[in-house]
Design a protein around this motif. Structure first.
Motif, PDB file in Angstrom:
ATOM      1  N   GLU A 139      -0.694  14.296  17.983  1.00 15.92           N
ATOM      2  CA  GLU A 139       0.419  14.256  18.935  1.00 15.92           C
ATOM      3  C   GLU A 139       0.219  13.109  19.918  1.00 15.92           C
ATOM      4  OE1 GLU A 139       0.458  18.300  20.418  1.00 15.92           O
ATOM      5  OE2 GLU A 139       1.079  19.067  18.468  1.00 15.92           O
ATOM      6  N   LEU A 148      -3.877  20.637  20.514  1.00 20.25           N
ATOM      7  CA  LEU A 148      -2.521  20.340  20.036  1.00 20.25           C
ATOM      8  C   LEU A 148      -1.539  21.358  20.611  1.00 20.25           C
ATOM      9  CD1 LEU A 148      -3.224  19.373  16.306  1.00 20.25           C
ATOM     10  CD2 LEU A 148      -2.897  17.867  18.261  1.00 20.25           C
ATOM     11  N   GLU A 149      -0.328  20.873  20.953  1.00 20.02           N
ATOM     12  CA  GLU A 149       0.607  21.717  21.716  1.00 20.02           C
ATOM     13  C   GLU A 149       1.763  22.279  20.894  1.00 20.02           C
ATOM     14  OE1 GLU A 149       1.808  20.132  25.741  1.00 20.02           O
ATOM     15  OE2 GLU A 149       0.812  18.371  24.928  1.00 20.02           O
ATOM     16  N   THR A 150       2.098  21.631  19.778  1.00 17.85           N
ATOM     17  CA  THR A 150       3.256  22.093  18.995  1.00 17.85           C
ATOM     18  C   THR A 150       3.058  23.561  18.619  1.00 17.85           C
ATOM     19  OG1 THR A 150       3.578  19.883  18.132  1.00 17.85           O
ATOM     20  CG2 THR A 150       4.599  21.659  16.882  1.00 17.85           C
ATOM     21  N   SER A 165       8.288  21.347  19.952  1.00 18.62           N
ATOM     22  CA  SER A 165       7.438  20.391  20.686  1.00 18.62           C
ATOM     23  C   SER A 165       7.888  20.511  22.139  1.00 18.62           C
ATOM     24  CB  SER A 165       7.672  18.952  20.214  1.00 18.62           C
ATOM     25  OG  SER A 165       7.926  18.891  18.842  1.00 18.62           O
ATOM     26  N   SER A 170       3.571  16.553  23.308  1.00 20.30           N
ATOM     27  CA  SER A 170       3.457  17.315  22.055  1.00 20.30           C
ATOM     28  C   SER A 170       4.235  16.680  20.906  1.00 20.30           C
ATOM     29  CB  SER A 170       3.946  18.748  22.271  1.00 20.30           C
ATOM     30  OG  SER A 170       5.342  18.735  22.507  1.00 20.30           O
TER      31      SER A 170
END
Ligand SMILES: CC(C)(COP(=O)(O)OP(=O)(O)OC[C@H]1O[C@@H](n2cnc3c(N)ncnc32)[C@H](O)[C@@H]1OP(=O)(O)O)[C@@H](O)C(=O)NCCC(=O)NCCSC(=O)/C=C/CCCCCCCCCCCCC(=O)O
Ligand code: FAD
Length: 646
Positions: A139, A148-150, A165, A170
């Motif tokens: 990302e 990771l944010e997704t 996202s 993200s």
């Protein structure tokens, strides 16, 4: 044929063809590789030198080539996976392809993570190229997997996952094929029943199957880069995109939202381990190409003088040999390490498929370490080769700038190299196990006897003359003992912990030692694997020349890291002083075989794509011809004259 290069070939002391067989793994394999290389004569693969094209033209030419490659695969009846790789590597030449991600990451992820039902649906679509895929993990703000944010949130009412996202950071960034692909494997944090279960892989459709228009998803190309012009590395922003429950790979969520734990959460990371293993072989290939170019050119280039005689070949300068021959030795070492890495990957992943995950941590540690070690060395090696060709090395006609630009991201992608080297937890864990009296197996078994053979600084007078610098097995042994630098790293962690630092801070404060330990471990593996390979080579002439290379590789490594070997008392100062003398002798021994040793890599001219590295050595007339094709020469008077100068 240039007479210098003819003379060089006459001087060789071994049968080049036989060495090619060893590198390929047998005469049959060489024969088949050469047959496959003939596809380059197909006029449908004719193309403009990408260096004369704009980025957009390069992308278009690459897509055309990728499509041709698929059509021709069928026409030529190439279906064995190893042969497909060989074919693609030959046709691709020094550049990457727009559909590369589909082959190296998307398809392998489907093969390893689809269940039976998913395989039935997705594999025919992906292998027929109706579905063109990419691998979207990194990302804009993070690459570290836990960061990771997704998100992928399960909605049991519709039996769908909602991919989102939520922030700018993200947005998926870097996945190849942003313009080319119509599907992606997206890595996202799984949420079900209000709980996060970590990263999982999901198949997401990105574009319409007929029109290729994006679905309600923001997807595109991230713009020009240092190299990789053929590849449309992309961005991908998902705004509450819904996908069916069946699109989650390995299906860990039941219809009612219950999460079923996998055998190991790390199986999701399998595709990265696969590519890291491949990158070891790629390092060997690119090192071999760079050496072929620089050594052939150095054999036909004459410059200055040594004695008052006609200008010598620049390959006769000791400094030129000192730049290039250790790299030639490295190319051979990495070729054998690449073979080992591939075999190890397939052996252990075979066991994993059978449910035995016991060697997964070792596979991860070895592939991460060797990926970092071999790509770093090759990256600097290409640049040394380029510099060693003087001004002509700076011309794109030499291919060396392209080799560098295309190769250098290997140090970053599939795990940034320092971060990969820091996956040394396994080394430290193994060290602690050995110290506690456990008998280790495999490549780590050298730690078993560390207790008896402490590597620590000795007073100069007490240093034993352990090593005969002319004996390869002694050199392997000293690399092994140096690899026990892991002991220093482990001690550093221990000292930090004693200062009441947290475990995490103790690791960070020992990170330099940990990277050094990892590097020393990988270096030992390379020296050992090169030396082990020699025992398999029966032909005495080839054995002799490869032994010379292995000695050079080992001694040059000691000279570069002399501090470690001296500090550990593995070599004495007088021995250390002998090493440069021995290295010079080895350079002289290699000199008559240098061109033959690069010929054995057997790159067809079209694959090498280098005016300086031509097999016939006819460099100057072809440099002139190449320059005349420059787009600036399309007209005698450039339009800028009329626009601005007149
Ligand atoms: C590993 C991280 C750094 C950290 O992992 P994480 O899980 O977040 O955190 P930890 O707590 O530290 O780790 C937990 C434990 O898990 C172990 N671990 C970690 N990873 C693995 C793994 N993969 N397998 C097994 N075990 C693993 C770890 O050791 C810990 O163990 P323990 O608890 O201590 O026991 C992680 O954040 C990470 O991996 N980061 C890197 C991210 C990354 O790699 N991203 C890659 C994105 S995809 C990409 O980059 C794609 C690039 C495109 C390339 C295209 C071109 C390819 C060309 C191919 C070459 C073709 C060759 C052809 C050859 C020819 O032509 O001949
Ligand atoms: C050409 C190319 C193709 C790519 N293709 C893809 C793709 O197809 N799909 C995909 O998902 N991704 C892809 N990537 C992304 C790639 O995987 C990441 O760039 C890579 O993993 C490095 O992460 P980063 O860029 O966030 O670097 P960072 O992690 O931000 O690294 C920057 C610096 O911080 C240091 N650092 C970071 N963490 C630590 C740590 N824990 N300890 C010590 N130092 C640290 C690093 O050593 C480095 O010096 C591609 C990248 C490139 C360049």
């Amino acid at each position: 044929m240039n007479p210098d290069i003819v003379k060089e070939r006459q001087n060789a002391s071994f049968d080049v063809q036989k060495l090619t067989y060893i590198l390929d793994g047998g005469p049959e394999k060489t024969k088949r590789r050469r047959e496959i290389s003939l596809v380059l004569n197909d006029p449908d693969f004719d193309e403009e030198d990408p260096n004369f094209l704009s980025r957009s033209e390069r992308y278009e030419q690459a897509v055309r080539k990728s499509a041709q490659m698929i059509l021709k695969l069928r026409e030529y009846g190439i279906s064995d996976p190893a042969e497909i790789n060989c074919y693609k590597s030959v046709v691709r030449g020094n550049f990457h392809e727009s559909l590369g991600l589909h082959y190296v990451m998307f398809l392998p992820t489907l093969y390893s993570q689809c269940d039976q039902e998913q395989s039935k649906k997705w594999l025919p679509l992906a292998t027929s190229f109706e579905v063109l895929g990419t691998y979207a993990q990194t990302e804009l703000g993070h690459t570290h997997l836990r960061g990771l944010e997704t998100t992928a949130t399960f909605d049991p009412t519709t039996q769908e996952f909602v991919l989102n996202s939520p922030t700018v950071t993200s947005i998926k960034w870097w996945p190849g094929a942003g313009k080319t692909s119509n599907h992606a494997v997206v890595l996202a944090q799984l949420y079900t029943r209000g709980k996060c279960h970590g990263l999982h892989a999901f198949i997401v459709q990105l574009r319409h199957m007929d029109t290729h228009e994006p679905l309600p998803i923001l997807v595109g190309d991230i713009g020009p880069k240092f190299g990789f012009s053929e590849v449309d590395n992309g961005f991908l922003k998902l705004d509450h995109v819904r996908i069916p429950r069946e699109n989650m790979l390995m299906k860990h969520v039941e219809p009612d939202g219950r999460y079923v734990k996998p055998a190991s959460a790390k199986l999701t990371y399998g595709t990265m381990v696969f590519i890291r293993s491949l990158l070891v072989g790629l390092s060997a290939l690119v090192m071999a190409k760079s050496c072929t170019i620089a050594i052939r050119y150095s054999a036909v280039r004459h410059q200055s003088e040594i004695r008052s005689e006609p200008e010598p070949q620049i390959l006769d300068y000791q400094t030129q040999q000192y730049k290039l021959f250790p790299l030639l030795a490295t190319a051979y070492a990495f070729s054998f390490v690449g073979q080992y890495m591939t075999e190890t990957y397939y052996r252990i992943s075979g066991d994993i498929n059978q449910g035995d995950l016991s060697e997964l941590p070792e596979l991860h540690a070895v592939s991460a370490g060797l990926k970092a070690f071999t790509t770093w060395t090759t990256n600097t090696g290409i640049e040394v080769c380029r510099m060693s060709c003087g001004g002509h090395g700076y011309s794109r006609s030499s291919a060396l700038p392209d080799l560098y630009a295309e190769f250098t991201p290997t140090c970053t992608y599939e795990g940034e190299n320092t971060v990969m080297m820091l996956q040394t937890a396994y080394l430290v864990k193994s060290y602690r196990q050995a110290k506690a009296g456990e008998q280790l197996r495999g490549i780590m078994s050298y730690l078993n006897d560390m207790e008896q053979r402490h590597v620590r600084a000795h007073p100069a007078s007490a240093r034993p003359a352990l090593v005969d610098i002319n004996d390869l097995s002694d050199l392997v042994e000293s690399y092994k003992l140096r690899a026990a630098l892991v002991e220093s790293a482990a001690k550093s962690i221990q000292q930090e912990l004693q200062k009441r630092r947290s475990h995490e801070d103790a690791w960070n404060n020992s990170a330099i030692d940990l990277v050094k330990a990892s590097d020393a471990h990988c270096h030992y593996m390379v020296v050992k694997l090169f030396t082990d390979k020699l025992s398999e080579i029966g032909d005495p002439d080839i054995n002799l020349v490869l032994t010379t290379l292995a000695q050079l590789y080992a001694l040059h490594g000691i000279a570069l890291n002399s501090g470690d070997f001296l500090q550990a008392g593995l070599l004495t100062v007088p021995q250390m002083q002998q090493i440069p003398v021995r290295i010079k002798e080895l350079l002289c021994l290699i000199r008559p075989n240098a061109v033959a040793l690069v010929d054995a890599f057997d790159f067809p001219d079209k694959v090498l794509s280098s005016v300086l590295g031509r097999y016939d050595g006819n460099v100057y007339e072809n440099l002139f011809e190449w320059a005349r094709r420059s787009p600036l020469n399309a007209t005698e008077v450039h339009e800028s004259f009329h626009k601005y100068l007149k």
